[in-house]
Motif scaffolding. Structure first.
Motif, PDB file in Angstrom:
ATOM      1  N   ALA A   1      14.426  68.109  46.471  1.00 11.00           N
ATOM      2  CA  ALA A   1      14.467  69.489  46.966  1.00 11.00           C
ATOM      3  C   ALA A   1      15.220  70.383  45.981  1.00 11.00           C
ATOM      4  N   LEU A   2      16.124  69.763  45.236  1.00 13.39           N
ATOM      5  CA  LEU A   2      16.947  70.545  44.310  1.00 13.39           C
ATOM      6  C   LEU A   2      16.349  70.645  42.911  1.00 13.39           C
ATOM      7  N   GLU A   3      15.119  70.171  42.719  1.00 16.46           N
ATOM      8  CA  GLU A   3      14.568  70.148  41.358  1.00 16.46           C
ATOM      9  C   GLU A   3      14.651  71.500  40.648  1.00 16.46           C
ATOM     10  N   PRO A   4      14.289  72.611  41.304  1.00 20.61           N
ATOM     11  CA  PRO A   4      14.388  73.896  40.600  1.00 20.61           C
ATOM     12  C   PRO A   4      15.827  74.207  40.180  1.00 20.61           C
TER      13      PRO A   4
ATOM     14  N   TYR B   1      12.930  57.892  37.715  1.00 18.57           N
ATOM     15  CA  TYR B   1      13.764  56.742  38.091  1.00 18.57           C
ATOM     16  C   TYR B   1      13.209  56.175  39.395  1.00 18.57           C
ATOM     17  N   GLY B   2      12.570  55.032  39.291  1.00 19.21           N
ATOM     18  CA  GLY B   2      12.039  54.382  40.490  1.00 19.21           C
ATOM     19  C   GLY B   2      11.130  55.300  41.296  1.00 19.21           C
ATOM     20  N   GLY B   3      10.291  56.048  40.610  1.00 15.87           N
ATOM     21  CA  GLY B   3       9.326  56.906  41.306  1.00 15.87           C
ATOM     22  C   GLY B   3       9.845  58.297  41.588  1.00 15.87           C
ATOM     23  N   TRP B   4      11.148  58.506  41.417  1.00 11.53           N
ATOM     24  CA  TRP B   4      11.725  59.834  41.649  1.00 11.53           C
ATOM     25  C   TRP B   4      11.905  60.562  40.322  1.00 11.53           C
ATOM     26  N   LEU B   5      11.638  61.844  40.341  1.00 11.89           N
ATOM     27  CA  LEU B   5      11.930  62.679  39.181  1.00 11.89           C
ATOM     28  C   LEU B   5      13.346  63.216  39.375  1.00 11.89           C
ATOM     29  N   ARG B   6      14.258  62.704  38.552  1.00 10.06           N
ATOM     30  CA  ARG B   6      15.667  63.032  38.753  1.00 10.06           C
ATOM     31  C   ARG B   6      16.261  63.595  37.469  1.00 10.06           C
ATOM     32  N   PRO B   7      17.344  64.365  37.587  1.00  9.33           N
ATOM     33  CA  PRO B   7      17.998  64.844  36.366  1.00  9.33           C
ATOM     34  C   PRO B   7      18.657  63.676  35.637  1.00  9.33           C
ATOM     35  N   ALA B   8      18.261  63.467  34.373  1.00 12.51           N
ATOM     36  CA  ALA B   8      18.852  62.389  33.585  1.00 12.51           C
ATOM     37  C   ALA B   8      20.202  62.848  33.040  1.00 12.51           C
ATOM     38  N   TRP B   9      20.245  64.071  32.554  1.00 16.86           N
ATOM     39  CA  TRP B   9      21.489  64.715  32.123  1.00 16.86           C
ATOM     40  C   TRP B   9      21.240  66.206  32.104  1.00 16.86           C
TER      41      TRP B   9
ATOM     42  N   TRP C   1      16.518  64.069  54.281  1.00 16.26           N
ATOM     43  CA  TRP C   1      17.889  64.434  53.986  1.00 16.26           C
ATOM     44  C   TRP C   1      18.058  64.603  52.488  1.00 16.26           C
ATOM     45  N   SER C   2      18.952  65.514  52.119  1.00 16.81           N
ATOM     46  CA  SER C   2      19.364  65.615  50.726  1.00 16.81           C
ATOM     47  C   SER C   2      20.857  65.369  50.688  1.00 16.81           C
ATOM     48  N   THR C   3      21.274  64.791  49.576  1.00 18.86           N
ATOM     49  CA  THR C   3      22.678  64.394  49.480  1.00 18.86           C
ATOM     50  C   THR C   3      23.309  64.969  48.224  1.00 18.86           C
ATOM     51  N   VAL C   4      24.450  65.597  48.400  1.00 15.90           N
ATOM     52  CA  VAL C   4      25.238  66.038  47.250  1.00 15.90           C
ATOM     53  C   VAL C   4      26.465  65.143  47.203  1.00 15.90           C
ATOM     54  N   THR C   5      26.629  64.476  46.061  1.00 25.39           N
ATOM     55  CA  THR C   5      27.755  63.562  45.924  1.00 25.39           C
ATOM     56  C   THR C   5      28.824  64.203  45.044  1.00 25.39           C
ATOM     57  N   VAL C   6      30.056  64.177  45.524  1.00 25.70           N
ATOM     58  CA  VAL C   6      31.169  64.670  44.720  1.00 25.70           C
ATOM     59  C   VAL C   6      32.079  63.477  44.487  1.00 25.70           C
ATOM     60  N   ALA C   7      32.257  63.086  43.225  1.00 27.58           N
ATOM     61  CA  ALA C   7      33.001  61.863  42.924  1.00 27.58           C
ATOM     62  C   ALA C   7      33.924  62.098  41.750  1.00 27.58           C
TER      63      ALA C   7
ATOM     64  N   ASN D   1      17.148  68.996  54.169  1.00 23.53           N
ATOM     65  CA  ASN D   1      16.612  69.526  52.913  1.00 23.53           C
ATOM     66  C   ASN D   1      16.680  71.038  52.831  1.00 23.53           C
ATOM     67  N   ASP D   2      16.491  71.710  53.963  1.00 27.00           N
ATOM     68  CA  ASP D   2      16.314  73.155  53.884  1.00 27.00           C
ATOM     69  C   ASP D   2      17.616  73.923  53.633  1.00 27.00           C
ATOM     70  N   TYR D   3      18.754  73.274  53.693  1.00 25.58           N
ATOM     71  CA  TYR D   3      19.938  74.018  53.264  1.00 25.58           C
ATOM     72  C   TYR D   3      20.781  73.295  52.221  1.00 25.58           C
ATOM     73  N   VAL D   4      20.137  72.355  51.521  1.00 24.81           N
ATOM     74  CA  VAL D   4      20.869  71.660  50.466  1.00 24.81           C
ATOM     75  C   VAL D   4      21.127  72.570  49.253  1.00 24.81           C
ATOM     76  N   LYS D   5      20.253  73.555  49.059  1.00 27.34           N
ATOM     77  CA  LYS D   5      20.457  74.466  47.920  1.00 27.34           C
ATOM     78  C   LYS D   5      21.808  75.177  48.029  1.00 27.34           C
TER      79      LYS D   5
END
Lengths: 88, 931
Positions: free
Chosen positions: B552-555, B567-575, B698-704, B758-762
């Protein structure tokens, strides 16, 4: 391309199905003592019979596992029925 | 002299002239021509060279039974190799080249191979190049072998359209019998589809001179088509049924010309009528492969369809009872025709590059063309695909459809009913549902190869298999037809033995002194005609085969200049932040360790297990004990296969006694779902426990990181962050909407995974970045995460485990010894294999200061016995910015026993040394987890 009858969705292409195992194979009670041979028999030994067989298949789109009886020599499907106890 | 075009004959369009080239020369033809008919009409006799001896090859048949006229065709800068000239529709601007010939088919330098043919019998290459090593000769032989030339150009957009069609009755073959059956059935109210592989319907009746029902053949055909369509039936031309598969599945391929992908129609009709006609059988006699020796039926077809009279002085050599009628067709067209009974005496062709004369006994008859027919072979290929049996019919000297499936019936020439009127009657009866058992009488005098004839007699024209090769095969005990085929390559040509199999079977039967049915046939397999491989895939390739899963956060990632990777079928930010991966990953690792990483964790599989039996199910599917997991707590665990192998790892949270949330590897979510469903339905009461994949909801934002707590506090998702230990779960809210906060860590630092709809993860993502900024936190991609987790020795299943890894190999030994309840894979953890002391175990590897990073896949070797034995291999290797040295994980045999020792690492001929450590290289006490 075979056509298999899902007991819930009706006849569908074989690509929508996945073989899950031979029917009537009971998992040994692993809280009891089981010999290596018994466990290996459960894991690896299949009858793989030629002719009429009873097998468990899953219809991937609806995710229901069911029993299918078919003939491995003629590829005829004899029948399919739900594993659910409350559905005949 | 050779062939000529007769004005006013054929069903081509004489007003539409097409230009094309063949072996560099310009030619013309007409719309409706095939490449072969246009070349024949232009006087070309030699189309290609044979595969082995490079003998000149003309045209044998007029359709898909022709093994000879194979050509490469270049259209719009792309070469299409190995096209059958006889079935390829002529289009303007084609550049046609002969195969197996250099510089061209007419003059081929490799033709000298033929002079040595006596030294090149069947099996020559197998025997000759065995010693000292086949691989020495292979490159040269490969270069000489092969047929067409592959194109360097990739055809863009060559995607076959695959349609799924339905009909009650499918009729294969649009000749007289097929048309009559289709019309009868359509008018009887059935939904009918009739397919014909030629551009025009009609089959062999187009060549007939006499009237049908008072009409000429073309008018009769058009009438049938109109009637079929008027009754609601469908008729498709240029459409070949290539195979009958299980449960009546039939593939129909519509040819749309060279360069255009075909249309594939898949159909599963209630019943099928096979009206595929018959194939003309060659006569086996000396030099019967010379250009100018043609199929009698083929020549009649060239005349009827394309108005091409194949020769001026024609000798008809046949055993057929209707050979006079056939000969008359050519006489009427203006040729000088002589008929010869092929059963009388052995024949021989005079002339090297073409036919000069036919010698019968001692008599020599000058001619330019020999039209041979050894009788008709019913086209029963599809009958056999469907599992139908064949019966040998002695009067017809052919295999005919015998016992077959009840939904399939053969009619017309395919059923051995060669007589037109009888065939039409039979067609109508079958179309009305009647069974036809009786066949009209027909007698074909037996005509099989003369084994004593001098010179070479060809059976497979393309692969150069002669009667002598069959004799050699028999001598070497290759008597089974399947062995015979593989030993001599008979029937392996592009035509797949359509014309060669019967004469070869007869030869073998004669050599063994057995009747033909005792020799049997080889297996008939789809496809009936060669089909480009692209036809099978259609548009099913790339992301249309496996669609990418999108965040959902791709843009938002793209706005931050993220390098996106799969990555395993998902288009994810690599860096993030540009193209320099190394610098970006280094920077992101430092952000994570010094401030906090803000990551998109949405791809992680999220599966809910709900219901009164949920706890029992999770306790069973996990290796680790889950029965005592308290609400609000999270536990790490493994799922095993029944063989005890690590299937997936991840954390599971207990929301309450009836609800658990499983996190699994992002690439495994689908297979974990299937695994759970399997156990749910197999072992549990499916009405008391449900499994629901909520990954996409669901979308998840991780802060670590060390500053994570401050940032999450600023986000205000929970009222208070104290009393919220590592490995626990709390329900909070973000901007008034529910949020789930989990304290789990894949980096080894204090970490919060905040999951929202998903609709408020942005909003959440933007807020996390904003709140993180003052602390020096920033976005971190998947590549940095793999480094951070490797520093901690956290595994990636499938990367740091292999198909033998059990949980105790990874250091998780307690449940194996202590867990009382049954769990998936339990018994397998105690068999002989699981108890081995030399199992590959997960360890860390540290190189000497200043040494290079170890390559992934490098082997840890034991050289104590003088030879290297692999003890295991490196599974992950990274440059650690945190530790400022390389780190590596490896699976090593008895790895735990090697702890603290030096091992030898070998890769691509280079040896180096590494020090075996614990997998965790950073913060071994885990102090940062809850800092």
């Amino acid at each position: 391309m075979q056509s298999f009858p899902c007991p819930f969705c009706g006849p569908r292409d074989e690509r929508e199905f996945h073989f899950a195992g031979e029917a009537d194979k009971i998992r040994p009670d692993t809280t009891q003592t089981i010999s290596d041979a018994e466990w290996a028999d459960y894991l690896f030994n299949l009858k793989n019979s030629r002719g009429p067989t009873r097998e468990i298949w899953v219809h991937t789109p609806c995710q229901e596992y069911f029993v299918m009886e078919r003939d491995t020599a003629t590829m005829d499907v004899i029948g399919a029925h739900s594993l659910r106890k409350d559905i005949a | 002299m050779s062939a000529q075009r007769l004005e006013g004959r054929g069903i081509i369009d004489p007003t539409s002239k097409l230009c094309f080239r063949f072996d560099g020369q310009s030619y013309t033809g007409f719309s409706g021509d095939t490449v072969a008919s246009a070349l024949l009409a232009s006087g070309v006799r030699i189309f290609a060279r044979s595969f082995k001896y490079h003998r000149p090859r003309g045209v044998w048949g007029s359709w898909n039974d022709d093994p000879n006229a194979i050509v490469d065709i270049r259209v719009d800068e792309v070469t299409f190799p190995n096209c059958q000239a006889t079935t390829t529709q002529l289009i303007d601007g084609m550049d046609v080249r002969s195969i197996n010939a250099w510089p061209n088919a007419s003059f081929d330098v490799k033709a000298m191979l033929d002079l040595g043919s006596r030294f090149l019998p069947a099996g020559f290459y197998y025997k000759m190049f065995m010693w000292p090593d086949w691989h020495l000769f292979e490159p040269m032989i490969r270069k000489m072998a092969g047929m067409g030339t592959l194109s360097d150009e990739v055809v863009e957009g060559y995607d076959a359209v695959i349609l799924h069609e339905s009909c009650e009755l499918l009729i294969i073959g649009g000749g007289a019998a097929g048309l009559a059956a289709a019309r009868t059935a359509a008018e009887g109210g059935r939904s009918v589809l009739i397919v014909e592989d030629h551009a025009d319907f009609g089959g062999r009746i187009l060549a007939r001179a006499d009237l049908i029902d008072g009409q000429n053949p073309v008018d009769w055909v058009n009438d049938q088509i109109s009637a079929i369509r008027a009754a609601g039936g469908r008729a498709l031309s240029r459409t070949t049924a290539i195979g009958i598969y299980d449960h009546r599945a039939i593939s129909l391929i519509e040819d749309r010309g060279v360069g255009v992908a075909p249309v594939v129609r898949k159909v599963r009709p209630d019943s099928v009528i096979l009206a595929s006609g018959a194939i003309d059988r060659p006569v086996t006699f000396t030099n019967n492969d010379r250009p100018g020796v043609m199929s009698l039926e083929g020549a009649a077809d060239f005349l009827a369809r394309y108005g091409v009279l194949v020769g001026e002085r024609i000798a008809v050599l046949s055993n057929r009872p209707d050979k006079q009628l056939m000969a008359q067709l050519f006489r009427d067209a203006g040729a000088h025709v002589q008929e010869f009974d092929a059963t009388r005496e052995t024949a021989e062709i005079k002339g090297r590059r073409g036919v000069k004369a036919l010698q019968i006994g001692s008599e020599i008859y000058p001619c330019d063309t020999v039209l041979a027919s050894g009788g008709l072979t019913p086209a029963i290929h599809l009958w056999r695909h469907a599992g139908g049996k064949l019966d040998w019919d002695e009067p017809r000297q052919a295999f005919l459809p015998g016992k077959g499936p009840d939904w399939l019936q053969a009619i017309g020439a395919a059923n051995g009913t060669y007589d037109l009127e009888t065939a039409i009657d039979e067609a109508k009866s079958v179309a009305l549902g009647m069974r036809v058992h009786r066949r009209a009488s027909y007698t074909l005098p037996p005509l099989w190869p003369d084994l004593s004839a001098k010179g070479r007699q060809w059976l497979d024209f393309q692969h150069d298999v002669t009667v002598k090769d069959i004799a050699l095969a028999k001598q070497e005990n290759m008597v089974s037809v399947e062995h015979l085929k593989r030993y001599t390559t008979l029937g392996m040509a592009g035509d797949q033995g359509k014309i060669s199999n019967m004469p070869a079977l007869a030869t073998m039967a004669k050599l063994q002194g057995k009747p033909i049915p005792e020799v049997g046939t080889t297996t008939f397999r789809p496809p009936f005609v060669p089909v480009p491989l692209e036809t099978y895939s259609g548009a099913h390739k790339g992301t249309r085969m496996g669609p990418l899963k999108r965040l959902a956060l791709e843009p938002d990632h793209r706005k931050l200049d993220a390098a996106m990777g799969e990555y395993g079928g998902w288009l994810r930010p690599a860096w993030y932040g540009g193209s320099d991966e190394k610098t970006a990953v280094l920077r992101e690792c430092c952000i994570a360790r010094n401030a906090a990483a803000i990551m998109d964790g949405s791809a992680l599989g999220t599966i809910e297990v709900v219901g009164p039996d949920a706890r029992d199910l999770v306790n069973f599917v996990y290796y680790n004990t889950m029965s005592n997991l308290q609400p609000g707590r999270i536990r790490y665990g493994f799922m095993l296969t029944e063989s005890g192998l690590v299937f997936d790892d991840g954390v599971m949270a207990c929301v309450n006694d009836n609800r658990f949330i499983i996190s699994c590897s992002s690439s495994h979510a689908d297979s974990v779902m299937a695994h759970l469903e399997n156990w749910r339905q197999d072992k549990f009461d499916p009405s008391r426990v449900f499994i629901h994949d909520t990954t996409q909801n669901w979308s998840t934002v991780t802060v670590a990181g060390p500053k994570a707590r401050d940032i999450v506090a600023a986000l205000n998702v929970l009222d208070e962050l104290t009393n919220f230990a590592h490995m626990s779960l709390k329900m909070g809210s973000f901007n008034g909407r529910p949020a789930r906060v989990a304290r789990v860590s894949f980096t080894g630092d204090t970490s919060y995974e905040i999951s929202v709809r998903n609709d408020y993860v942005k909003e959440l993502w933007a807020a996390a970045l904003e709140m993180g900024k003052p602390f020096g936190a920033g976005p971190v991609g998947a590549e940095a995460l793999t480094v951070l987790r490797a520093e901690k020795g956290y595994i990636l299943v499938g990367k740091d485990t292999d198909g033998e890894t059990m949980p105790h190999d990874l250091g998780f030994t307690v449940p194996r010894l202590k867990k009382k309840a049954a769990f998936a894979g339990d018994r397998s953890l105690h068999n002989q294999n699981a108890n081995r002391t030399d199992r590959k175990q997960l360890v860390g590897l540290q190189v000497d200061p200043g040494a290079c990073m170890l390559p992934v896949g490098a082997h840890i070797v034991d050289a104590r016995n003088g030879r290297k034995v692999s003890l295991g291999y490196v599974t992950s290797s990274h440059e650690s910015p945190t530790l400022e040295r390389p780190i590596a994980l490896a699976l090593v045999s008895s790895g735990a026993d090697l702890m603290g020792q030096n091992v030898s690492v070998w890769h691509m001929g280079e040896s180096s040394t590494a020090h075996v450590t614990l997998p965790c290289a950073f913060d071994q006490e885990g102090e940062r987890l809850d800092a």
